[in-house]
Design a protein around this motif. Structure first.
Motif, PDB file in Angstrom:
ATOM      1  N   ALA A   1       0.746  -0.859  -0.032  1.00 59.85           N
ATOM      2  CA  ALA A   1      -0.234   0.091  -0.020  1.00 59.85           C
ATOM      3  C   ALA A   1       0.900   1.262   0.086  1.00 59.85           C
ATOM      4  O   ALA A   1       0.678   2.274  -0.548  1.00 59.85           O
ATOM      5  CB  ALA A   1      -1.087  -0.003   1.244  1.00 59.85           C
ATOM      6  N   ALA A   2       1.751   1.361   1.116  1.00 56.77           N
ATOM      7  CA  ALA A   2       2.979   2.676   1.121  1.00 56.77           C
ATOM      8  C   ALA A   2       3.720   2.893  -0.929  1.00 56.77           C
ATOM      9  O   ALA A   2       3.711   3.796  -0.670  1.00 56.77           O
ATOM     10  CB  ALA A   2       4.166   2.019   1.864  1.00 56.77           C
ATOM     11  N   VAL A   3       3.946   1.458  -1.179  1.00 52.00           N
ATOM     12  CA  VAL A   3       4.838   1.305  -2.328  1.00 52.00           C
ATOM     13  C   VAL A   3       3.731   2.332  -3.480  1.00 52.00           C
ATOM     14  O   VAL A   3       4.012   3.000  -4.146  1.00 52.00           O
ATOM     15  CB  VAL A   3       5.271  -0.115  -3.048  1.00 52.00           C
ATOM     16  N   SER A   4       2.191   1.989  -3.343  1.00 49.63           N
ATOM     17  CA  SER A   4       0.916   1.561  -4.254  1.00 49.63           C
ATOM     18  C   SER A   4       1.239   3.988  -3.963  1.00 49.63           C
ATOM     19  O   SER A   4       1.086   4.085  -4.958  1.00 49.63           O
ATOM     20  CB  SER A   4      -0.041   1.295  -4.143  1.00 49.63           C
ATOM     21  N   LEU A   5       1.002   4.050  -2.499  1.00 47.73           N
ATOM     22  CA  LEU A   5       1.450   5.843  -2.311  1.00 47.73           C
ATOM     23  C   LEU A   5       2.193   6.640  -3.003  1.00 47.73           C
ATOM     24  O   LEU A   5       1.257   7.581  -3.039  1.00 47.73           O
ATOM     25  CB  LEU A   5       0.751   5.777  -1.036  1.00 47.73           C
ATOM     26  N   ALA A   6       3.427   5.354  -2.766  1.00 46.52           N
ATOM     27  CA  ALA A   6       4.142   6.367  -3.816  1.00 46.52           C
ATOM     28  C   ALA A   6       4.252   6.443  -4.804  1.00 46.52           C
ATOM     29  O   ALA A   6       4.482   7.934  -5.871  1.00 46.52           O
ATOM     30  CB  ALA A   6       5.709   5.501  -3.546  1.00 46.52           C
TER      31      ALA A   6
END
Length: 425
Positions: free
Chosen positions: A27-32
């Motif tokens: 999710a954090a990767v998608s956010l970035a």
């Protein structure tokens, strides 16, 4: 407890106990990726990622909600195509079947490059570079799942906040202790902590989804349908509901759970044993809320010295918090809560994290069972002594002994686990 201290701790909990859809690392990767795409102003032609080892480890084998797929490529593609950074860790909540198909196509076109950044300044570090025509943008998340430390478009730097500065900012948080956690959980006005009951609603709903048996390894459903092997006791229901919520989350169910310290599984583990036992004994909302705050805040306290990601499985942290919450519901006092925590440290220390995946439900069930056992021992006047292993007479030193092993002694374990996962199969 002073009013300003109460407000500071409430703000800490609200920052660390937040909703998230799917595993928080992808999710954090998608956010970035979503943020970099927004800066770019259009869907990238190419996406290059440089990720810390723990991000790679925790994203390799986990289901991405609503996709029926696992791993980073689909999380990256959907972050670029449909992700919205304003949603933070719910960045992919607009995903539907059409977007998934477009994501598959995007992956097949070879637009994504994922690299391991071995010299990352943090165990939690994500660098994303995107290109379209003659334009480029970059977004960097570090230290915390939602913490951007660098943003740029073309040659214009929009944000440049060094990771060290972010670490310093985190150090401005109140320094917790076991006694401070207990005092806050038991004396703070109910209206200040009532919000924590939302974790019961969200994670309880995830458990209901997991009990359908359609996600992960269906451990929760299996435990409830064990034909008498396990039984039908509060312990069985605690284990089943907690692992079922993990089944759903790790299996890619498109649902939000309430996370803790950046981890959905930690949020589930800190919540569901407490909520389930509270329901078993008919506890009222205020008693349940105080037990939940105790569980979540003990977990936050442990993570303050352990760090966001480590070789030590997060279920060790959260189930230790749960053991404290269970003792409170059983009518225990501060000394008995400390005893339960020491019993936990004597048992589960050393459980490795080998990435986020459906099998996490099995580790969580082990942690939950140990939490119940530790609480029962504490209520029976039994506590592991300082002559046994890494347990100290001082509860805060005991917790630091646990976190120093996870943060320092297990570094080589962490490297070997990643090597096995990437190269050794």
């Amino acid at each position: 407890m002073k009013r300003d201290t109460i407000e500071t701790i409430v703000a800490l909990i609200k920052r660390e106990v937040v909703p998230a859809i799917g595993c928080t690392e992808p999710a954090a990767v998608s956010l970035a990726v979503a943020k970099a795409t927004e800066l770019l102003g259009g869907v990238p032609e190419k996406i290059k990622l440089r990720l810390s080892g723990n991000i790679i480890k925790n994203a390799m084998g986990v289901g991405i909600p609503g996709t029926g797929m696992i791993g980073l490529p689909i999380a990256v593609a959907l972050g670029a195509l449909v992700g919205k950074s304003e949603y933070e860790l719910e960045v992919l909540k607009d995903v539907d079947a059409d977007w998934v198909e477009k994501g598959r196509q995007y992956i097949s076109e070879g637009r994504i490059e994922i690299l391991h950044k071995a010299d990352a300044p943090s165990n939690l570090h994500i660098e994303v570079e995107v290109d379209k025509d003659d334009h480029r943008a970059k977004a960097v998340i570090s230290q915390s799942h939602q913490k951007f430390i660098y943003l740029s478009k073309d040659d214009e730097v929009l944000l440049d906040s060094a990771a060290e500065a972010d670490m310093a900012a985190e150090e401005d948080d109140i320094k917790l202790s076991a006694s401070a956690v207990y005092e806050f959980a038991t004396t703070a006005p109910f209206e200040d902590i009532e919000f924590i009951l939302e974790s019961a609603r969200l994670n309880g709903a995830a458990a209901d989804v997991g009990l359908s048996g359609k996600f992960g390894h269906s451990l929760g459903m299996t435990l409830l349908q064990s034909d008498g092997i396990i039984g039908n006791s509060p312990l069985d229901r605690i284990m089943a509901r907690t692992s079922a919520a993990c089944d759903a989350r790790m299996g890619g169910a498109p649902i939000a759970v309430m996370s803790n310290s950046g981890s959905g599984n930690q949020g589930i583990t800190a919540t569901m044993p407490v909520v389930t036992y509270a329901e078993e004994i008919g506890a009222d909302d205020e008693t349940t809320a105080r037990a939940l705050v105790l569980s979540h805040l003990i977990s936050i306290y442990i993570k303050q010295s352990l760090g966001r990601l480590s070789a030590l499985c997060g279920c060790v942290v959260a189930s230790t918090g749960a053991s404290a919450g269970l003792v409170y519901l059983m009518g225990g006092d501060y000394s008995q809560i400390c005893a339960a925590i020491k019993n936990m440290v004597a048992n589960l220390t050393g459980m490795i994290c080998d990435g986020a995946k459906p099998a996490c439900a099995m580790k969580i069930s082990s942690g939950v069972a140990t939490a119940v056992m530790s609480a029962m021992l504490a209520m029976n006047g039994k506590c592991v002594t300082s002559s046994e292993g890494i347990v100290s007479d001082d509860i805060d030193i005991t917790i630091r002994n646990l976190t120093s092993i996870g943060r320092e002694a297990m570094l080589e374990t962490d490297r070997l686990v990643l090597k096995i996962m990437v190269e050794g199969k």
